[in-house]
Design a protein around this motif. Structure first.
Motif, mmCIF file in Angstrom:
data_model
loop_
_atom_site.group_PDB
_atom_site.id
_atom_site.type_symbol
_atom_site.label_atom_id
_atom_site.label_comp_id
_atom_site.label_asym_id
_atom_site.label_seq_id
_atom_site.Cartn_x
_atom_site.Cartn_y
_atom_site.Cartn_z
ATOM 1 N N SER A 1 0.810 -1.216 0.000
ATOM 2 C CA SER A 1 0.000 0.000 0.000
ATOM 3 C C SER A 1 0.845 1.269 0.000
ATOM 4 O O SER A 1 0.340 2.358 -0.277
ATOM 5 C CB SER A 1 -0.923 0.010 1.218
ATOM 6 N N LYS A 2 2.142 1.124 0.285
ATOM 7 C CA LYS A 2 3.040 2.285 0.341
ATOM 8 C C LYS A 2 3.874 2.452 -0.924
ATOM 9 O O LYS A 2 4.647 3.406 -1.045
ATOM 10 C CB LYS A 2 3.975 2.160 1.546
ATOM 11 N N VAL A 3 3.744 1.508 -1.857
ATOM 12 C CA VAL A 3 4.554 1.541 -3.078
ATOM 13 C C VAL A 3 4.293 2.823 -3.870
ATOM 14 O O VAL A 3 3.152 3.237 -4.058
ATOM 15 C CB VAL A 3 4.262 0.313 -3.956
ATOM 16 N N GLN A 4 5.371 3.426 -4.325
ATOM 17 C CA GLN A 4 5.292 4.567 -5.235
ATOM 18 C C GLN A 4 6.403 4.405 -6.264
ATOM 19 O O GLN A 4 7.569 4.630 -5.956
ATOM 20 C CB GLN A 4 5.455 5.892 -4.490
ATOM 21 N N ILE A 5 6.029 3.967 -7.459
ATOM 22 C CA ILE A 5 7.018 3.766 -8.518
ATOM 23 C C ILE A 5 6.496 4.321 -9.828
ATOM 24 O O ILE A 5 5.304 4.596 -9.979
ATOM 25 C CB ILE A 5 7.376 2.268 -8.705
ATOM 26 N N LYS A 6 7.384 4.483 -10.773
ATOM 27 C CA LYS A 6 7.002 4.831 -12.135
ATOM 28 C C LYS A 6 6.932 3.539 -12.934
ATOM 29 O O LYS A 6 7.951 2.926 -13.242
ATOM 30 C CB LYS A 6 8.028 5.785 -12.752
ATOM 31 N N GLY A 7 5.721 3.114 -13.242
ATOM 32 C CA GLY A 7 5.535 1.906 -14.018
ATOM 33 C C GLY A 7 5.482 2.197 -15.502
ATOM 34 O O GLY A 7 5.629 3.341 -15.937
ATOM 35 N N LEU A 8 5.250 1.154 -16.275
ATOM 36 C CA LEU A 8 5.052 1.347 -17.714
ATOM 37 C C LEU A 8 3.815 2.191 -17.969
ATOM 38 O O LEU A 8 3.776 3.009 -18.893
ATOM 39 C CB LEU A 8 4.864 -0.010 -18.391
ATOM 40 N N THR A 9 2.793 1.978 -17.138
ATOM 41 C CA THR A 9 1.503 2.613 -17.371
ATOM 42 C C THR A 9 1.388 3.993 -16.733
ATOM 43 O O THR A 9 0.350 4.645 -16.847
ATOM 44 C CB THR A 9 0.380 1.715 -16.823
#
Length: 388
Positions: free
Chosen positions: A347-355
């Motif tokens: 719930s804490k994840v913050q990433i730049k994904g493909l989407t």
């Protein structure tokens, strides 16, 4: 194109973001590397098998890329392994598979594809404490059950149905609207939300009819709706039904715009509709939409996807790819692949994904979920706008 560009880019990003770059990890033999199992389930047989396979390939590609990078979680080099099952889009089969995954002690789940399967399966994963990220289920109920294990990477039906209703009224100037749904959790859910938003925009619903996700004859309901003198028809369901329905509309002389959700926004829609798919006839909205810095990366990734598997992306393969990376990012942050340990980090994840940027709200829904509105021209899907 460098075959390993995706692995280098995403894994380096995850390692730096999670602060787990470990130069001192000892080299180990392949047989000694612990296995982390990522399970996935979708309809791999039946009318929408092309959509289920699309998700499965997205998971496979992510796992292959991460393994190629030499993944380290905590102090340990690990190897990811995909466990894939065919749930046939059937709730009963899906829950049996969910229990099978629990008994296998999988480390995380990417799935299911259909809302009607994801919702009952989510109860089983919740009871076992196993994180589940659906890359494609849009029914709002999924993340409103209070489960700490349930997450989704797409905008839900409230957003999707609302966007299509506003498009129908404000852009297509529709005032009399007919609605058909296939009675699945997805189809009925998105049709319900479309109807609510259309009424709120002062449109009139002149007919609402039902079919099933396995039907092939729609003449009776289409004839009834033809007499209602609608401006547009909205269909809540998948391309396997929507395509043949559009063919029968043409045969009956019903020359109306045909609207739908993400179930119609597929590469197969043109094949299934045949010569009934004219330019600017079908309009659909799919969850997701890349802009700015993400556009180039997505185009390159889709080209690599086709190079590896010999098929184009259908719908949510990139979301499935991102779902694997979210699970791994949480594991890396926690320093463990044990669901009981890494679950709080999801719930804490913050990433730049493909989407695009990925983070979750308190329910497990993706923050600022985008929607892409599209039509078909020259037999190909063409985006016409992104809304949030």
């Amino acid at each position: 194109m460098d075959k390993k560009w995706t692995a280098v880019l995403l894994v380096s990003m995850l390692l730096m973001a999670c602060g787990k770059m470990n130069d001192s990890a000892k080299p180990v033999q392949a047989d000694d590397i612990p296995v982390v199992r990522i399970a996935t389930a979708a309809p791999l047989s039946g009318a929408i098998a092309h959509l289920g396979k699309d998700n499965e390939l997205g998971v496979k590609m992510a796992i292959d890329d991460l393994n190629a990078s030499g993944l380290v979680i905590g102090q340990t080099r690990v190897r990811l392994e995909m466990v894939s099952e065919d749930d046939a889009g059937d709730p009963k089969q899906g829950t049996a598979i969910a229990q099978k995954f629990v008994d296998m002690k999988v480390n995380g789940v990417v799935g299911h594809f259909n809302s009607g399967v994801t919702i009952p399966a989510s109860k089983i994963y919740s009871a076992a404490g196993i994180p589940e990220i659906s890359p494609s289920s849009t029914n709002p109920k999924y993340t409103r059950q209070g489960f700490k294990t349930a997450f989704r990477l797409v905008a839900d039906d409230i957003q999707l149905g609302g966007a299509m209703a506003r498009f129908a009224v404000n852009t297509l100037k529709a005032r009399r609207i007919a609605i058909i749904d296939d009675r699945t959790a997805y189809g009925q859910g998105v049709a319900d939300e479309f109807e609510k938003a259309a009424k709120a925009a002062n449109a009139s619903i002149v007919g609402r009819e039902f079919t099933t996700d396995k039907s092939t004859d729609f003449n009776a309901i289409l004839t009834k709706l033809k007499a209602a003198h609608a401006d547009v028809i909205f269909f809540g369901g998948q391309d396997a039904v929507g395509g043949p329905m559009l063919r029968q509309m043409k045969a009956l002389g019903i020359n109306l715009k045909f609207l739908g959700g993400d179930g119609l926004c597929t590469g197969e829609m043109a094949k299934l509709s045949g010569d009934a798919l004219g330019d600017d006839v079908v309009y659909c909205a799919e969850a997701g939409g890349v802009e700015g810095e993400f556009e180039k990366k997505m185009l390159e990734w889709k080209a690599e996807f086709r190079r590896r598997y010999g098929v184009d992306v259908q719908l949510y393969a990139a979301n499935a790819y991102d779902a694997v990376n979210v699970l791994v990012a949480a594991m890396m942050k926690a320093g463990s692949a044990d669901p009981a340990i890494y679950l709080p980090q999801v719930s804490k994840v913050q990433i730049k994904g493909l989407t695009g940027p990925i983070a979750f709200d308190e329910k497990g829904d993706i923050l600022q979920g985008a929607l892409t509105l599209s039509t078909f021209r020259g037999g190909k899907k063409e985006p016409i706008g992104i809304v949030r």
